[in-house]
Design a protein around this motif. Structure first.
Motif, mmCIF file in Angstrom:
data_model
loop_
_atom_site.group_PDB
_atom_site.id
_atom_site.type_symbol
_atom_site.label_atom_id
_atom_site.label_comp_id
_atom_site.label_asym_id
_atom_site.label_seq_id
_atom_site.Cartn_x
_atom_site.Cartn_y
_atom_site.Cartn_z
ATOM 1 N N PHE A 1 52.082 41.676 18.357
ATOM 2 C CA PHE A 1 50.628 41.408 17.882
ATOM 3 C C PHE A 1 49.772 40.518 18.440
ATOM 4 C CE2 PHE A 1 53.144 42.967 13.893
ATOM 5 C CZ PHE A 1 52.346 44.161 13.403
ATOM 6 N N PHE A 2 50.456 39.528 19.319
ATOM 7 C CA PHE A 2 49.759 38.599 19.982
ATOM 8 C C PHE A 2 48.806 39.507 21.243
ATOM 9 C CE2 PHE A 2 52.693 36.112 18.116
ATOM 10 C CZ PHE A 2 51.808 35.042 17.521
ATOM 11 N N LEU A 3 49.249 40.682 21.462
ATOM 12 C CA LEU A 3 48.450 41.270 22.462
ATOM 13 C C LEU A 3 47.226 41.872 21.830
ATOM 14 C CD1 LEU A 3 51.218 43.604 24.103
ATOM 15 C CD2 LEU A 3 50.272 41.859 25.057
ATOM 16 N N LEU A 4 47.033 41.963 20.810
ATOM 17 C CA LEU A 4 45.465 42.325 19.888
ATOM 18 C C LEU A 4 44.532 41.147 20.441
ATOM 19 C CD1 LEU A 4 46.684 42.686 16.249
ATOM 20 C CD2 LEU A 4 45.946 44.368 18.082
ATOM 21 N N ILE A 5 45.171 39.850 20.801
ATOM 22 C CA ILE A 5 43.995 38.861 21.208
ATOM 23 C C ILE A 5 43.402 39.397 22.558
ATOM 24 C CG2 ILE A 5 43.523 36.622 22.057
ATOM 25 C CD1 ILE A 5 46.134 35.955 20.198
ATOM 26 N N PRO A 6 43.954 39.749 23.579
ATOM 27 C CA PRO A 6 43.348 40.176 24.474
ATOM 28 C C PRO A 6 42.466 41.442 24.611
ATOM 29 C CG PRO A 6 45.576 40.209 25.118
ATOM 30 C CD PRO A 6 45.365 39.658 24.012
ATOM 31 N N ILE A 7 43.293 42.219 23.828
ATOM 32 C CA ILE A 7 42.685 43.406 23.690
ATOM 33 C C ILE A 7 41.353 43.549 23.095
ATOM 34 C CG2 ILE A 7 42.952 45.900 22.329
ATOM 35 C CD1 ILE A 7 45.998 45.561 22.926
ATOM 36 N N ALA A 8 41.375 42.620 21.947
ATOM 37 C CA ALA A 8 39.960 42.308 21.265
ATOM 38 C C ALA A 8 39.058 41.776 22.099
ATOM 39 C CB ALA A 8 40.329 41.529 19.832
ATOM 40 N N GLY A 9 39.414 41.007 22.978
ATOM 41 C CA GLY A 9 38.470 40.530 24.065
ATOM 42 C C GLY A 9 37.880 41.282 24.936
ATOM 43 N N ILE A 10 38.865 42.177 25.456
ATOM 44 C CA ILE A 10 38.155 43.114 26.273
ATOM 45 C C ILE A 10 37.269 43.992 25.564
ATOM 46 C CG2 ILE A 10 38.924 45.396 27.605
ATOM 47 C CD1 ILE A 10 41.437 44.018 28.235
ATOM 48 N N ILE A 11 37.544 44.527 24.375
ATOM 49 C CA ILE A 11 36.658 45.338 23.479
ATOM 50 C C ILE A 11 35.393 44.577 23.107
ATOM 51 C CG2 ILE A 11 36.187 46.582 21.367
ATOM 52 C CD1 ILE A 11 39.368 46.981 21.524
ATOM 53 N N ILE A 12 35.442 43.525 22.856
ATOM 54 C CA ILE A 12 34.217 42.579 22.349
ATOM 55 C C ILE A 12 33.388 42.222 23.619
ATOM 56 C CG2 ILE A 12 33.294 40.453 20.989
ATOM 57 C CD1 ILE A 12 35.912 41.212 19.137
ATOM 58 N N TYR A 13 34.214 41.583 24.514
ATOM 59 C CA TYR A 13 33.346 40.761 25.569
ATOM 60 C C TYR A 13 33.647 41.582 27.080
ATOM 61 C CZ TYR A 13 32.870 36.853 22.664
ATOM 62 O OH TYR A 13 32.468 35.822 21.704
ATOM 63 N N GLY A 14 34.225 42.735 26.957
ATOM 64 C CA GLY A 14 34.517 43.581 28.205
ATOM 65 C C GLY A 14 33.267 44.069 29.020
ATOM 66 N N PRO A 15 33.880 44.833 29.993
ATOM 67 C CA PRO A 15 32.735 45.525 30.699
ATOM 68 C C PRO A 15 31.833 46.212 30.128
ATOM 69 C CG PRO A 15 34.909 46.294 31.217
ATOM 70 C CD PRO A 15 35.084 45.618 30.177
ATOM 71 N N GLY A 16 30.611 45.974 30.235
ATOM 72 C CA GLY A 16 29.420 46.715 29.507
ATOM 73 C C GLY A 16 28.792 45.787 28.565
ATOM 74 N N SER A 17 29.402 44.606 28.320
ATOM 75 C CA SER A 17 28.712 43.635 27.257
ATOM 76 C C SER A 17 27.279 43.005 27.914
ATOM 77 C CB SER A 17 29.481 42.608 27.256
ATOM 78 O OG SER A 17 29.943 41.673 28.340
ATOM 79 N N GLU A 18 27.149 43.183 29.295
ATOM 80 C CA GLU A 18 26.051 42.711 29.880
ATOM 81 C C GLU A 18 24.650 43.860 29.384
ATOM 82 O OE1 GLU A 18 24.600 40.000 31.129
ATOM 83 O OE2 GLU A 18 26.609 39.261 30.688
ATOM 84 N N ASP A 19 25.266 45.179 29.545
ATOM 85 C CA ASP A 19 24.357 46.236 29.226
ATOM 86 C C ASP A 19 23.894 46.223 28.026
ATOM 87 O OD1 ASP A 19 24.634 47.190 31.577
ATOM 88 O OD2 ASP A 19 26.370 48.586 31.337
ATOM 89 N N ARG A 20 24.999 46.017 27.044
ATOM 90 C CA ARG A 20 24.745 45.656 25.350
ATOM 91 C C ARG A 20 23.758 44.512 25.230
ATOM 92 N NH1 ARG A 20 30.393 46.614 24.833
ATOM 93 N NH2 ARG A 20 30.676 44.411 24.604
ATOM 94 N N ARG A 21 23.881 43.505 25.890
ATOM 95 C CA ARG A 21 23.070 42.238 25.956
ATOM 96 C C ARG A 21 21.825 42.675 26.387
ATOM 97 N NH1 ARG A 21 23.731 36.709 28.882
ATOM 98 N NH2 ARG A 21 21.877 35.667 28.059
ATOM 99 N N ARG A 22 21.560 43.466 27.290
ATOM 100 C CA ARG A 22 20.090 43.853 27.539
ATOM 101 C C ARG A 22 19.390 44.697 26.718
ATOM 102 N NH1 ARG A 22 22.009 45.921 32.654
ATOM 103 N NH2 ARG A 22 23.007 43.994 33.509
ATOM 104 N N ARG A 23 20.148 45.524 26.074
ATOM 105 C CA ARG A 23 19.663 46.422 25.152
ATOM 106 C C ARG A 23 18.995 45.857 23.959
ATOM 107 N NH1 ARG A 23 23.936 50.686 24.394
ATOM 108 N NH2 ARG A 23 25.264 49.461 25.828
ATOM 109 N N TRP A 24 19.861 44.764 23.526
ATOM 110 C CA TRP A 24 19.597 43.985 22.368
ATOM 111 C C TRP A 24 18.094 43.269 22.542
ATOM 112 C CZ3 TRP A 24 24.071 41.792 18.957
ATOM 113 C CH2 TRP A 24 24.895 42.928 18.684
#
Length: 142
Positions: A119-142
């Motif tokens: 269950f502790f693997l959820l921490i990096p997995i959530a980090g990758i999903i929430i802040y992962g690649p493409g987060s800069e693209d999401r930020r530009r769109r907002w």
């Protein structure tokens, strides 16, 4: 805006722009009714002939100091890199506690503690999903 009544470097020489800013501030004081038109003429002439910052001090001694501009407050939820903005960042902040809770629940309810660490693997997995690649693209769109 410079504080002419208390300059940081009183013996430093003035530039034309500095003198013009001083005259602009004197004009503002005249428009506010703090000095008369005659005083403005005398003080602006002295400002035009000023050589150092300390030469400007007597011109502004009896005038109020400029107020520092307040820093604009920003809504950081709009600037978050997280998927979902502030909600995504909040989920990520609670993810270690969620993993710890699931670890203890699985240890007490199921076959023991052998697989609870997963269950502790959820921490990096959530980090990758929430802040992962493409987060800069999401930020530009907002």
């Amino acid at each position: 805006m410079a504080d002419y009544a208390n300059p940081l470097r009183p013996h430093e020489r003035l530039g034309d722009r500095d003198r013009q800013e001083a005259i602009t501030r004197l004009a503002s004081a005249r428009d506010e009714g703090r000095i008369t038109a005659q005083e403005f003429e005398q003080r602006s002439e002295a400002a035009r002939s000023a050589v150092t910052w300390s030469d400007l001090v007597p011109l502004f001694d009896d005038l109020p100091r400029p107020q520092a501009a307040a820093a604009p407050t920003e809504d950081w939820s709009r600037h978050s890199r997280a998927l979902g903005g502030a909600w995504g960042a909040t989920v990520m902040a609670f993810m270690p506690f969620i993993a710890l809770g699931l670890f203890f629940i699985s240890g007490f309810v199921w076959d023991g503690w052998a697989w609870g660490w997963l269950f502790f693997l959820l921490i990096p997995i959530a980090g990758i999903i929430i802040y992962g690649p493409g987060s800069e693209d999401r930020r530009r769109r907002w």
